[in-house]
Design an enzyme around this catalytic site. Structure first.
Site, PDB file in Angstrom:
ATOM      1  CG  HIS A 114      -1.899   0.933   1.457  1.00 56.11           C
ATOM      2  ND1 HIS A 114      -1.660   2.223   1.856  1.00 56.11           N
ATOM      3  CD2 HIS A 114      -3.245   0.825   1.288  1.00 56.11           C
ATOM      4  CE1 HIS A 114      -2.825   2.868   1.930  1.00 56.11           C
ATOM      5  NE2 HIS A 114      -3.796   2.044   1.583  1.00 56.11           N
ATOM      6  CG  ASP A 145       0.495  -2.550   6.337  1.00 59.48           C
ATOM      7  OD1 ASP A 145      -0.428  -2.678   7.159  1.00 59.48           O
ATOM      8  OD2 ASP A 145       0.369  -1.969   5.245  1.00 59.48           O
ATOM      9  CD  GLN A 152      -6.804  -4.397   4.270  1.00 58.07           C
ATOM     10  OE1 GLN A 152      -7.766  -5.088   4.592  1.00 58.07           O
ATOM     11  NE2 GLN A 152      -6.937  -3.157   3.878  1.00 58.07           N
ATOM     12  CE  LYS A 167      -7.203  -0.410   6.586  1.00 56.80           C
ATOM     13  NZ  LYS A 167      -8.033   0.280   5.595  1.00 56.80           N
ATOM     14  CB  CYS A 175      -3.777   3.478  -1.318  1.00 51.75           C
ATOM     15  SG  CYS A 175      -4.929   4.801  -0.996  1.00 51.75           S
TER      16      CYS A 175
END
Lengths: 152, 423
Positions: B123, B200, B203, B226, B366
């Site tokens: 991203h 990261d 997600q 999220k 993104c």
């Protein structure tokens, strides 16, 4: 905000818009480029490169390339069809009028904009207005000699 | 017992009607998830009962607000299986967590000539902070390629890591491809090479059980919004010895121990990295969100999303003119389905299916470099969470059908046949 009436898809995707999208005008390369600019919509990735060939004050030919949704491609195609043969001043007036239509500020002024009228339905889909205007803002930027423009 | 219809009653917004009384079919969960009523109530309750600045007042309200806030840190430490609460830093979002690292690892770790290794599936939030670092310092940034099956090319990754590679920063789960990367495998390589490994988890953390200690990375970042929590709260988990070594990020109140006319000394971890009044209300409501998610169970969430994805894939097969991105094996990519078609632009798809109340994302997500790699300017993405149902998948598929029929009008059959005959 809730329960607004459903905007009709046929207002957005008028047959003439779909025709322009399927067979866009202004795809042939120019013999000579007098002005050009690249425009992009950073939110969705739509990109357009617009080149102009002028003779004195008259736009002889418009060339567009890039990729985008049906609305931005059709709008670019209409731009090419509409502005070829127009003087720069006439073309700027048409551009201003289209922007005024999109932002609801024509104040009753009527300008003959031909096929472009079909874009009026885009107003009912506010997030898509920037798609319709991308080629036109890129055209304005080309004239002032900017090479790159982002539409937000 | 996992009962999706019962769960849906916890979300007021899922009663929402779109346009002419169509039920909302929210399939944009990779962008942000909906908030259960308990989380919204938690925000209201904080402002109605406990609102005070934390860590500084001696009055009752300040003490209660401080306890509520710090209890969430403990909750997150348990949720993500970190070593101690000193390793849990509150930020605004995953993006800020990564920016903090790119800023603070400069000087303390990075020297001119060093290399940073990312991947092609990152991203922008895990690319641009490193570009900013490269603007300040003479470093090289490399990208691990993806395979034809849209997985990470681990063999090439191994070759790209050199003695100069100080940082490897990588997504746990791609927001476009849905690919889940094998962090433990990469951690073995980075550990042997003395590189810092940043993950990261924006997600992944909302959708699967994660243990910071088991993953073996040095830093891990994720976002509250999220995973049923409010916007404006991000988490950075970091190894204590590195957090101690790095300089502070922002300066101001809270992050200091002592300030004089000559200078300052920094506060202990984790407050060293939390300058100014934090996002108290949203952190507290995030704590409620974690309780809620844990009650449902991450394994249940994972299994439910897997089933939905399998079901959606089966249904999507009828559109054989669609390009679907990500690994072919569902188990390697649960929850996210990204697709495109050369004739109907993703924006047009999204506008048309919105008429049926279906919310998906269309655009570059993104991840412009990844779009370039996939040779496409934009894609459409449907992403699930535990409150989605097979019935919603049906509505989505029917809406897609309309979009393709509507858009191509008479040309739809030609289009379908045209693409088939090209194969």
């Amino acid at each position: 905000m809730q329960n607004q009436s459903l905007p009709q898809l046929d207002d957005l995707y008028k047959e003439i818009i779909l025709e322009h999208y399927r067979k866009p005008h202004g795809r042939e390369p120019l013999e000579k480029i007098d002005y050009q600019a690249e425009g992009m919509n950073p939110l969705c990735g739509d990109e357009v490169k617009l080149c102009l060939q002028l003779q004195d004050e008259q736009i002889i030919k418009v060339h567009l390339e890039g990729h985008g949704c049906s609305i931005s491609v059709a709008s670019g195609s209409m731009l090419a069809q509409m502005l070829e043969g127009k003087t720069v001043t006439e073309a700027q007036e048409i551009t201003k009028h289209l922007k005024d239509i999109m932002h609801d500020r024509t104040n009753g002024k009527v300008v003959d904009i031909g096929d472009l009228e079909a874009l009026e339905g885009v107003k009912k889909f506010p997030v898509r207005i920037k798609c319709a205007l991308l080629p036109w803002t890129t055209f304005e930027e080309a004239l002032v000699g900017h090479n790159h423009v982002e539409v937000s | 017992m996992f009962d999706v219809n019962k769960i849906r009653k916890d979300f007021k917004i899922l009663e929402r009607k779109i346009w002419d009384n169509k039920p909302l079919v929210y399939l944009d969960n990779a962008a942000t998830t909906q908030k259960p009523n308990v989380v919204i109530n938690s925000l209201v309750s904080y402002y109605e009962n406990y609102n005070a600045n934390i860590h500084r007042g001696v009055h009752k309200l300040a003490e209660e607000a401080t306890t509520l806030y710090e209890d969430v840190r403990q909750k997150i430490k348990d949720f993500i299986d970190a070593n101690s609460t000193a390793e849990i830093i509150f930020t605004r979002n995953t993006t800020e967590s990564i920016n903090l690292l790119a800023y603070c690892l400069d000087d303390s770790i990075i020297k001119d000539g060093d290399e940073i290794l990312l991947t092609e599936m990152e991203h922008h939030s895990n690319i641009v902070p490193w570009y900013l670092l490269r603007d300040r310092r003479n470093i090289t940034i490399k990208f691990t390629p993806i395979t034809d099956n849209h997985e990470l090319d681990y063999n090439t990754l191994e070759k790209l890591i050199t003695k100069k590679t100080k940082i490897v920063s990588i997504t746990h789960k791609s927001n476009v491809l849905g690919t889940v990367n094998d962090i433990q495998r990469i951690a073995k390589i980075t550990k042997a090479n003395n590189s810092i490994l940043i993950v990261d988890a924006a997600q992944s953390a909302p959708h699967m059980k994660i243990s910071f200690q088991d993953l073996g990375c040095d830093f891990l970042a994720f976002s509250s919004h999220k995973m049923c929590g409010p916007t404006g709260v991000g988490i950075l988990v970091g190894k204590k010895e590195l957090l101690e070594k790095m300089p502070p990020f922002l300066g101001g109140g809270e992050m200091i121990r002592k300030v004089t006319f000559d200078g300052f000394t920094t506060n202990d971890l984790p407050w060293k990295y939390e300058a100014g009044t934090p996002n108290i209300a949203d952190v507290i409501a995030f704590g409620t969100a974690i309780d809620y998610i844990e009650k449902i169970g991450l394994e249940n969430i994972y299994q439910h999303e897997l089933k939905l994805t399998e079901y959606a894939f089966k249904k999507l097969k009828q559109f054989d003119f669609l390009h679907i991105y990500g690994p072919k094996e569902i188990t390697k990519r649960a929850g996210i389905i990204t697709f495109s078609n050369p004739v109907v632009h993703p924006h047009d798809i999204a506008t048309i299916i919105d008429q049926d109340g279906v919310a998906i994302r269309a655009g570059h997500h993104c991840a412009q470099p990844l779009m370039k790699k996939l040779s496409v300017s934009a894609t459409a993405r449907a992403s699930f969470y535990f409150y989605n149902t097979p019935e919603e998948v049906d509505i989505f598929i029917n809406a897609l059908n309309k979009a393709f029929d509507y858009f191509a009008v008479g040309a739809c059959k030609e289009l379908k046949q045209g693409v088939k005959s090209k194969k």
